[in-house]
Scaffold this motif. Structure first.
Motif, PDB file in Angstrom:
ATOM      1  N   TYR A  11      14.175   2.251   8.532  1.00 22.55           N
ATOM      2  CA  TYR A  11      14.055   0.880   9.205  1.00 22.55           C
ATOM      3  C   TYR A  11      14.267   0.008   7.937  1.00 22.55           C
ATOM      4  N   GLY A  12      14.992  -1.203   8.405  1.00 23.72           N
ATOM      5  CA  GLY A  12      15.060  -2.163   7.224  1.00 23.72           C
ATOM      6  C   GLY A  12      14.153  -3.299   7.509  1.00 23.72           C
ATOM      7  N   SER A  13      13.042  -3.434   6.459  1.00 22.42           N
ATOM      8  CA  SER A  13      12.213  -4.408   6.580  1.00 22.42           C
ATOM      9  C   SER A  13      12.253  -5.925   6.097  1.00 22.42           C
ATOM     10  N   ARG A  14      12.060  -6.671   6.929  1.00 27.92           N
ATOM     11  CA  ARG A  14      11.997  -8.141   6.319  1.00 27.92           C
ATOM     12  C   ARG A  14      10.797  -8.595   5.622  1.00 27.92           C
ATOM     13  N   PHE A  15       9.866  -7.688   5.422  1.00 31.78           N
ATOM     14  CA  PHE A  15       8.729  -8.249   4.654  1.00 31.78           C
ATOM     15  C   PHE A  15       8.345  -7.288   3.232  1.00 31.78           C
ATOM     16  N   MET A  16       9.346  -6.661   2.950  1.00 29.82           N
ATOM     17  CA  MET A  16       9.151  -5.975   1.516  1.00 29.82           C
ATOM     18  C   MET A  16      10.351  -6.226   1.006  1.00 29.82           C
ATOM     19  N   GLY A  17      10.391  -6.198  -0.659  1.00 28.91           N
ATOM     20  CA  GLY A  17      11.477  -6.205  -1.326  1.00 28.91           C
ATOM     21  C   GLY A  17      11.585  -7.831  -1.642  1.00 28.91           C
ATOM     22  N   GLY A  18      12.479  -8.145  -2.605  1.00 28.04           N
ATOM     23  CA  GLY A  18      12.705  -9.596  -2.884  1.00 28.04           C
ATOM     24  C   GLY A  18      13.729  -9.992  -2.696  1.00 28.04           C
ATOM     25  N   ASN A  19      14.364  -9.678  -1.445  1.00 28.46           N
ATOM     26  CA  ASN A  19      15.723 -10.191  -1.089  1.00 28.46           C
ATOM     27  C   ASN A  19      15.259 -11.458  -0.236  1.00 28.46           C
TER      28      ASN A  19
END
Length: 240
Positions: A124-132
């Motif tokens: 799954y590609g999360s919009r709520f994790m990482g610094g993108n």
């Protein structure tokens, strides 16, 4: 489930995207996938009222991208379009791609890497994790997404941060064996519930960017779809 990955099927449900669909196809064309994986684009035109069909056909005539177009004779909903595309996929892996520009195909390799490294079967590609990069838009949408994800996690016993994300990558044999029913935006909680019950499936999550649209720019999901998502979480986890 070790196997050679040679082709990625990109399933795109499209409804009234005639003005901009070429832009997402341009982005997909530009992407060079890891390990020289080939791309198969499956577009399902869900009986658009605009020139989506003609726009895709024009693009196919001048592009080297492998594109297959299916047309629904009546509007059935996003989930139904995904069912059609998933059924027709022939790649080793299948990824969901919206026809708009909210998700960036240049990040396919981010989702592919856990599979290619031998760790994952579903990503799954999360919009709520990482610094993108993330476009700042609707507060209540973000709260709604987190509530739906939390509710889903309570029943599936997963620790996802973004159940409602468009970017979901599956091994083809896994997604094709699911008996999917939801024809609209209930696809996300349904597929998550059913994936969570598959034996020995390794689910990973990676951070992605998000370039959200406003309603004026063509965003289609609304509060009614949120209530449907709650219904689907309960239906496919409690009354399976």
């Amino acid at each position: 489930m070790n196997q050679t990955i040679s082709k990625l099927s990109i399933v795109i449900p499209a409804y009234n995207e005639g003005k901009t669909i070429y832009r997402i196809l341009d982005k997909i064309t530009e992407v060079q996938l890891l390990n020289n994986i080939q791309k198969e684009v499956i577009i399902v035109n869900d009986c658009s009222k605009d020139d989506t069909k003609e726009a895709v056909e024009r693009y196919m005539q001048q592009s080297s991208l492998s594109i297959v177009l299916y047309n629904h004779e009546i509007n059935k909903g996003k989930g139904a379009a995904l069912h059609t595309g998933i059924k027709q996929a022939t790649g080793d892996l299948v990824i969901i791609q919206d026809a708009d520009l909210e998700y960036d195909p240049h990040e396919y390799n981010v989702l592919l890497k856990p599979v290619l490294d031998g760790f994952a079967d579903v990503v799954y590609g999360s919009r709520f994790m990482g610094g993108n990069a993330h476009r700042i838009l609707f507060f209540w949408h973000s709260i709604g997404n987190k509530v739906l994800t939390t509710l889903s996690n309570m029943f599936t016993n997963l620790n996802l941060t973004d159940m409602e994300t468009c970017y979901k990558l599956f091994r083809r044999e896994i997604i094709q064996r699911l008996d999917l029913k939801e024809t609209r935006f209930g696809f996300e909680p349904e597929v998550t519930a059913k994936i969570s019950r598959q034996p020995d499936i390794r689910i990973y999550e990676v951070g992605i960017s998000y370039y959200g649209r406003t309603y004026a720019e063509g965003k289609k999901i609304n509060w009614k779809d949120g209530f449907r998502a709650i219904y689907c979480i309960l239906k496919y986890n409690l009354f399976r």
